[in-house]
Design an enzyme around this catalytic site. Structure first.
Site, short mmCIF file in Angstrom:
data_model
loop_
_atom_site.label_atom_id
_atom_site.label_comp_id
_atom_site.label_asym_id
_atom_site.label_seq_id
_atom_site.Cartn_x
_atom_site.Cartn_y
_atom_site.Cartn_z
N LYS A 108 63.88 51.84 36.41
CA LYS A 108 63.26 53.01 35.77
C LYS A 108 64.31 54.05 35.37
CE LYS A 108 58.92 51.72 35.88
NZ LYS A 108 58.20 51.43 34.63
N ASP B 228 49.05 42.36 26.72
CA ASP B 228 49.18 42.14 28.17
C ASP B 228 49.45 40.66 28.41
OD1 ASP B 228 48.02 44.25 30.57
OD2 ASP B 228 48.52 42.20 31.17
N TYR C 39 63.24 48.78 41.60
CA TYR C 39 62.34 49.52 40.70
C TYR C 39 63.02 50.82 40.24
CZ TYR C 39 57.81 51.61 39.28
OH TYR C 39 56.77 52.19 38.58
N ASN D 286 54.87 50.10 28.09
CA ASN D 286 54.27 50.61 29.34
C ASN D 286 54.15 49.54 30.42
OD1 ASN D 286 52.28 52.31 31.00
ND2 ASN D 286 51.08 50.51 30.41
N ILE E 266 50.13 57.33 40.35
CA ILE E 266 48.89 57.32 39.57
C ILE E 266 47.99 56.25 40.18
CG2 ILE E 266 47.90 57.04 37.25
CD1 ILE E 266 49.99 59.37 37.55
N THR F 32 46.15 53.34 40.27
CA THR F 32 45.95 52.14 39.44
C THR F 32 46.10 50.93 40.37
OG1 THR F 32 48.29 51.73 38.97
CG2 THR F 32 47.15 53.25 37.48
N1 LIG Z 1 50.76 53.68 39.05
C1 LIG Z 1 51.78 54.43 39.37
O1 LIG Z 1 51.80 55.09 40.42
C2 LIG Z 1 52.99 54.49 38.47
C3 LIG Z 1 53.92 55.51 38.68
C4 LIG Z 1 55.04 55.59 37.87
C5 LIG Z 1 55.22 54.66 36.86
N2 LIG Z 1 54.29 53.69 36.68
C6 LIG Z 1 54.52 52.73 35.60
O2 LIG Z 1 53.41 52.77 34.74
C7 LIG Z 1 53.30 51.55 34.03
C8 LIG Z 1 51.87 51.06 34.08
O3 LIG Z 1 51.54 50.78 35.42
P1 LIG Z 1 50.07 50.92 36.01
O4 LIG Z 1 50.18 51.76 37.21
O5 LIG Z 1 49.11 51.24 34.95
O6 LIG Z 1 49.88 49.43 36.56
P2 LIG Z 1 48.77 48.31 36.31
O7 LIG Z 1 49.16 47.19 37.19
O8 LIG Z 1 47.41 48.89 36.42
O9 LIG Z 1 49.01 47.93 34.78
C9 LIG Z 1 50.16 47.27 34.36
C10 LIG Z 1 49.78 46.26 33.31
O10 LIG Z 1 50.98 45.63 32.84
C11 LIG Z 1 50.75 44.24 32.74
N3 LIG Z 1 52.02 43.54 32.84
C12 LIG Z 1 52.82 43.45 33.93
N4 LIG Z 1 53.90 42.72 33.65
C13 LIG Z 1 53.79 42.35 32.34
C14 LIG Z 1 54.60 41.58 31.48
N5 LIG Z 1 55.74 41.03 31.88
N6 LIG Z 1 54.19 41.44 30.19
C15 LIG Z 1 53.05 41.98 29.76
N7 LIG Z 1 52.22 42.69 30.55
C16 LIG Z 1 52.60 42.88 31.83
C17 LIG Z 1 49.80 43.93 33.87
O11 LIG Z 1 49.11 42.70 33.67
C18 LIG Z 1 48.89 45.13 33.85
O12 LIG Z 1 47.79 44.93 33.01
C19 LIG Z 1 54.34 50.61 34.67
O13 LIG Z 1 55.51 50.59 33.89
C20 LIG Z 1 54.62 51.29 36.00
O14 LIG Z 1 55.89 50.97 36.50
C21 LIG Z 1 53.19 53.58 37.45
#
Ligand SMILES: NC(=O)c1ccc[n+]([C@@H]2O[C@H](COP(=O)([O-])OP(=O)(O)OC[C@H]3O[C@@H](n4cnc5c(N)ncnc54)[C@H](O)[C@@H]3O)[C@@H](O)[C@H]2O)c1
Length: 262
Positions: free
Chosen positions: A158, A37, A154, A90, A187, A189
């Site tokens: 994606k 991270d 976004y 991720n 999700i 988060t």
């Molecule tokens: N939460 C949702 O509704 C949702 C839906 C569809 C897709 N996603 C995707 O799921 C993945 C995880 O998201 P999440 O919801 O767990 O979010 P989150 O913010 O809880 O976790 C994302 C993590 O990625 C880290 N991060 C961000 N940019 C970074 C970088 N450049 N280098 C290293 N680390 C980095 C952040 O510090 C964080 O710890 C993402 O790709 C997001 O686009 C999330």
């Protein structure tokens, strides 16, 4: 026996949300996990949770959008654990912005992290995965399948992850690497609740209900529900699955709802 016994997994964005839940589950299933991270403290906390529970993990700081960081995260994982079996790209960011109000920097940042970050992770992991006939998994989104208002940057990133996944499957399946991505719905988060802290409690509740109502199951998902899908796709249970965008969205993309819900 765990589903990932003796496997070495690198998980980006492992410090929070989906990445955290997946790191914990993979470790619980026997994998040694490199929790990556850009927020080093968060990665450390998750790696600490794993080791305290008797699992194996290291925390690595990397910005996945930077080539030197991506190269180092793979090299450090291999240096520490000896090889690489799984990369889960991720890490991701996102925020709502009408396109005509978006700066070039904002566009670049989202595309750099969400799409280029997947390319860079794969670029440096593939030489290692060719040795182990490993697995590539990435987190795309329903936003890569359907348009979402004010999320053009976004959605574009994606959608790119989905076709990058399919193209890499075309390129590397014969050499034993399986490549898939997951398309989650909303999700719960920190990412999906970005900006909620600025809302009044009533507006926050309305925003949560609005997000829930997008899904046929009338709720948002939990990080563990994506983690369990990631476990399936990275384990031998999914040995005949490659080149797929696996949708885990509570029914978001099933169809359009004419005439209300029921
Ligand atoms: N939460 C949702 O509704 C949702 C839906 C569809 C897709 N996603 C995707 O799921 C993945 C995880 O998201 P999440 O919801 O767990 O979010 P989150 O913010 O809880 O976790 C994302 C993590 O990625 C880290 N991060 C961000 N940019 C970074 C970088 N450049 N280098 C290293 N680390 C980095 C952040 O510090 C964080 O710890 C993402 O790709 C997001 O686009 C999330």
């Amino acid at each position: 026996m765990g589903k990932l016994d003796n496997k070495i997994a690198l998980i980006t964005g492992g410090g929070s949300g989906i990445g955290r839940a997946t790191s914990l589950l993979f470790a619980n299933e026997g994998a040694s996990v490199a929790v990556v991270d850009w927020k080093e403290e968060d990665a450390r906390k998750v790696a600490g949770e794993i080791t305290q529970a008797g699992g194996k993990a290291i925390a690595l700081k990397a910005d996945v959008s930077k080539a030197a960081d991506a190269e180092r995260m793979v090299a450090d994982t291999v240096k520490h654990f000896g090889r690489l079996d799984i990369i889960y790209n991720n890490a991701g960011i996102g925020f709502a912005r009408p396109l005509h109000q978006m700066s070039e920097e904002e566009w670049d940042r989202v595309v750099d992290v969400d799409l280029k970050g997947v390319f860079l992770g794969c670029k440096y992991a593939i030489p290692e995965l060719l040795k182990t006939r490993g697995v590539i998994l990435s987190t795309a989104s329903v936003a890569g399948i359907e348009g979402i208002r004010r999320m053009g940057h976004y959605c574009a990133a994606k959608a790119g992850v989905i076709l990058l996944t399919k193209s890499m499957a075309m390129d590397y399946s014969e050499q034993g690497i399986r490549v898939n991505c997951i398309c989650p719905g909303v999700i719960t988060t920190p990412l999906s609740e970005t900006g909620y802290d600025k809302l009044t409690p009533e507006k926050r509740e309305r925003a949560r209900k609005g997000a829930a109502s997008m899904h046929l199951l009338q709720r948002t998902g939990q990080p563990e529900e994506i983690a369990r899908t990631a476990l399936f796709l990275c384990s031998d249970d999914a040995s005949f699955i490659t080149g797929q965008a696996v949708v885990v969205d509570g029914g978001w993309t099933a169809g359009h709802r004419m005439g209300g819900q029921h």
